[in-house]
Design a protein around this motif. Structure first.
Motif, PDB file in Angstrom:
ATOM      1  N   CYS A 177      28.634 -14.838   8.747  1.00 60.92           N
ATOM      2  CA  CYS A 177      27.329 -14.086   8.945  1.00 60.92           C
ATOM      3  C   CYS A 177      26.684 -14.181  10.234  1.00 60.92           C
ATOM      4  O   CYS A 177      26.355 -13.592  11.065  1.00 60.92           O
ATOM      5  CB  CYS A 177      26.542 -14.142   7.759  1.00 60.92           C
ATOM      6  N   SER A 208      40.360   1.634  10.461  1.00 62.99           N
ATOM      7  CA  SER A 208      39.758   2.332   9.445  1.00 62.99           C
ATOM      8  C   SER A 208      40.326   1.760   7.834  1.00 62.99           C
ATOM      9  O   SER A 208      39.894   1.701   6.827  1.00 62.99           O
ATOM     10  CB  SER A 208      39.807   3.853   9.171  1.00 62.99           C
ATOM     11  N   TYR A 250      31.048  -0.562  14.614  1.00 61.68           N
ATOM     12  CA  TYR A 250      30.385  -1.956  14.936  1.00 61.68           C
ATOM     13  C   TYR A 250      31.302  -3.174  14.136  1.00 61.68           C
ATOM     14  O   TYR A 250      31.380  -4.034  14.739  1.00 61.68           O
ATOM     15  CB  TYR A 250      28.973  -1.810  14.559  1.00 61.68           C
ATOM     16  N   ALA A 251      31.753  -2.622  13.015  1.00 65.94           N
ATOM     17  CA  ALA A 251      32.651  -3.793  12.133  1.00 65.94           C
ATOM     18  C   ALA A 251      33.631  -4.162  13.057  1.00 65.94           C
ATOM     19  O   ALA A 251      34.097  -5.390  13.313  1.00 65.94           O
ATOM     20  CB  ALA A 251      33.009  -3.451  11.051  1.00 65.94           C
ATOM     21  N   ARG A 252      34.459  -3.230  13.724  1.00 64.08           N
ATOM     22  CA  ARG A 252      35.544  -3.562  14.415  1.00 64.08           C
ATOM     23  C   ARG A 252      35.100  -4.123  15.698  1.00 64.08           C
ATOM     24  O   ARG A 252      35.821  -5.010  16.466  1.00 64.08           O
ATOM     25  CB  ARG A 252      36.235  -1.962  14.725  1.00 64.08           C
ATOM     26  N   ILE A 287      32.426  -6.064  16.514  1.00 68.19           N
ATOM     27  CA  ILE A 287      32.228  -7.370  16.071  1.00 68.19           C
ATOM     28  C   ILE A 287      33.377  -8.207  16.356  1.00 68.19           C
ATOM     29  O   ILE A 287      33.618  -9.306  16.864  1.00 68.19           O
ATOM     30  CB  ILE A 287      31.587  -7.783  14.838  1.00 68.19           C
ATOM     31  N   SER A 298      34.172   2.019  -0.758  1.00 63.11           N
ATOM     32  CA  SER A 298      35.220   1.641   0.232  1.00 63.11           C
ATOM     33  C   SER A 298      36.143   2.635   0.313  1.00 63.11           C
ATOM     34  O   SER A 298      36.616   3.119   1.360  1.00 63.11           O
ATOM     35  CB  SER A 298      36.165   0.145   0.101  1.00 63.11           C
ATOM     36  N   LEU A 342      26.790  -9.423  17.335  1.00 61.47           N
ATOM     37  CA  LEU A 342      26.187  -8.029  17.321  1.00 61.47           C
ATOM     38  C   LEU A 342      25.048  -7.975  18.082  1.00 61.47           C
ATOM     39  O   LEU A 342      24.791  -6.844  18.825  1.00 61.47           O
ATOM     40  CB  LEU A 342      25.914  -7.902  15.834  1.00 61.47           C
ATOM     41  N   LEU A 370      29.419   2.294  10.935  1.00 65.14           N
ATOM     42  CA  LEU A 370      29.727   1.196  10.173  1.00 65.14           C
ATOM     43  C   LEU A 370      31.006   0.870  10.916  1.00 65.14           C
ATOM     44  O   LEU A 370      31.338  -0.451  11.066  1.00 65.14           O
ATOM     45  CB  LEU A 370      29.665   1.273   8.782  1.00 65.14           C
ATOM     46  N   ASN A 371      32.150   1.665  10.799  1.00 66.12           N
ATOM     47  CA  ASN A 371      33.562   1.377  11.068  1.00 66.12           C
ATOM     48  C   ASN A 371      33.339   0.575  12.281  1.00 66.12           C
ATOM     49  O   ASN A 371      34.161  -0.281  12.723  1.00 66.12           O
ATOM     50  CB  ASN A 371      34.343   2.392  10.818  1.00 66.12           C
ATOM     51  N   TRP A 373      39.159  -0.602   5.324  1.00 61.94           N
ATOM     52  CA  TRP A 373      38.324  -0.178   4.058  1.00 61.94           C
ATOM     53  C   TRP A 373      39.085  -0.072   2.902  1.00 61.94           C
ATOM     54  O   TRP A 373      38.530  -0.145   1.753  1.00 61.94           O
ATOM     55  CB  TRP A 373      37.369   0.959   4.557  1.00 61.94           C
ATOM     56  N   ALA A 415      28.935 -13.246  13.218  1.00 65.07           N
ATOM     57  CA  ALA A 415      28.739 -11.778  13.477  1.00 65.07           C
ATOM     58  C   ALA A 415      27.546 -11.672  13.957  1.00 65.07           C
ATOM     59  O   ALA A 415      27.430 -10.432  14.677  1.00 65.07           O
ATOM     60  CB  ALA A 415      28.855 -11.174  12.147  1.00 65.07           C
TER      61      ALA A 415
END
Length: 276
Positions: free
Chosen positions: A83, A35, A252-254, A256, A17, A90, A249-250, A38, A86
């Protein structure tokens, strides 16, 4: 033995991370960026690592195996709900309506994706401009509305940086319209409608009824289209720019979290709503 294995896992996750955060900030430094989550994860995993290494079993973290069965079930249920939520969001994020290039659109709206405190476009924004330029070269009748205002700690509006980058691809300035007030995606579309109406010499209602192409990053396209339709755009088509691998990754996480936030806002307030 289980605690030792868990401690190694937490240590690896903490290191990963922290490394991911450092890589993101090196590639595209930005104050108050998502970011930083992380870095927070790195701290959390480091705390978990230290807790699992403690000798006093009664003071170990709840996941070390000393938690009560009811607590474990509650944690497991919460994780499952998160999950599932999300995953559903997604799915919608990954299934936007994509342009086939045959639409008779007069305008494309290029959404800003952030600039650094030196005024330099983020890697994702540069990809958006590249896609917009490709479309404009094959559709010479199209004008671009580059949308993005001036946020904190940056020297000028995103629209200025987007327009400058677009000109570097050979698009003449007279085909580029700047919308320099929007600070979020909702404002991108509401202000862009006014820019299009003014340039076309028509009403906002007529602008909303005309076909329009939205150019943004792949992870951002579905939410952008949904917002546009909520605001009254009746013929919205999307062009997705690839997200640089480091940022996938960053981003798509944001996204969602942003998509969930949008759904909650619509549910609780009915906004964004039609402009006309």
């Amino acid at each position: 033995m289980k605690n030792r294995t868990a401690s190694y896992i937490f240590l690896i996750l903490a290191a990963w991370s922290a490394g991911y955060f450092a890589a993101l900030e090196t590639a595209s430094p930005s104050l108050l960026s998502f970011s930083f989550i992380w870095l927070l994860f790195a701290v959390i995993f480091l705390v978990l690592f230290l807790n699992t290494r403690r000798k006093d079993a009664e003071q170990r973290f709840v996941l070390s195996g000393r938690a009560k069965p009811g607590t474990k079930r509650a944690i497991a249920a919460a994780v499952a709900v998160l999950c599932f939520t999300a995953g559903i969001n997604l799915f919608f994020i990954c299934t936007p309506a994509v342009s086939d290039g045959k639409e008779q659109a007069g305008y494309i709206i290029v959404l800003g994706g952030g600039i650094t405190h030196e005024g330099i476009l983020s890697p994702g924004s540069k990809k958006r401009v590249q896609k917009a330029a490709e479309y404009m070269k094959s559709h010479p009748q199209v004008k671009a509305v580059v949308s993005g205002g001036k946020g904190r700690f940056v020297p000028w509006p995103e629209s200025f940086a987007l327009a400058s980058e677009l000109e570097q691809y050979g698009i003449p300035p007279e085909r580029i319209l700047q919308e320099d007030k929007a600070l979020d995606t909702i404002q991108n579309f509401s202000y862009s409608a006014s820019v299009i109406a003014r340039d076309a010499g028509c009403s906002i209602k007529e602008a909303l009824s005309s076909p329009v192409i939205v150019v943004t990053s792949d992870f951002h396209l579905a939410r952008s289209e949904r917002i546009a339709r909520r605001e009254g755009y009746t013929a919205v088509y999307g062009i997705a720019a690839d997200t640089p691998r480091l940022f996938i990754l960053n981003s798509y996480a944001r996204e969602i979290l942003s998509y969930i936030k949008l759904n909650m806002r619509i549910l609780l307030t009915g906004k964004p709503a039609a402009l006309m």
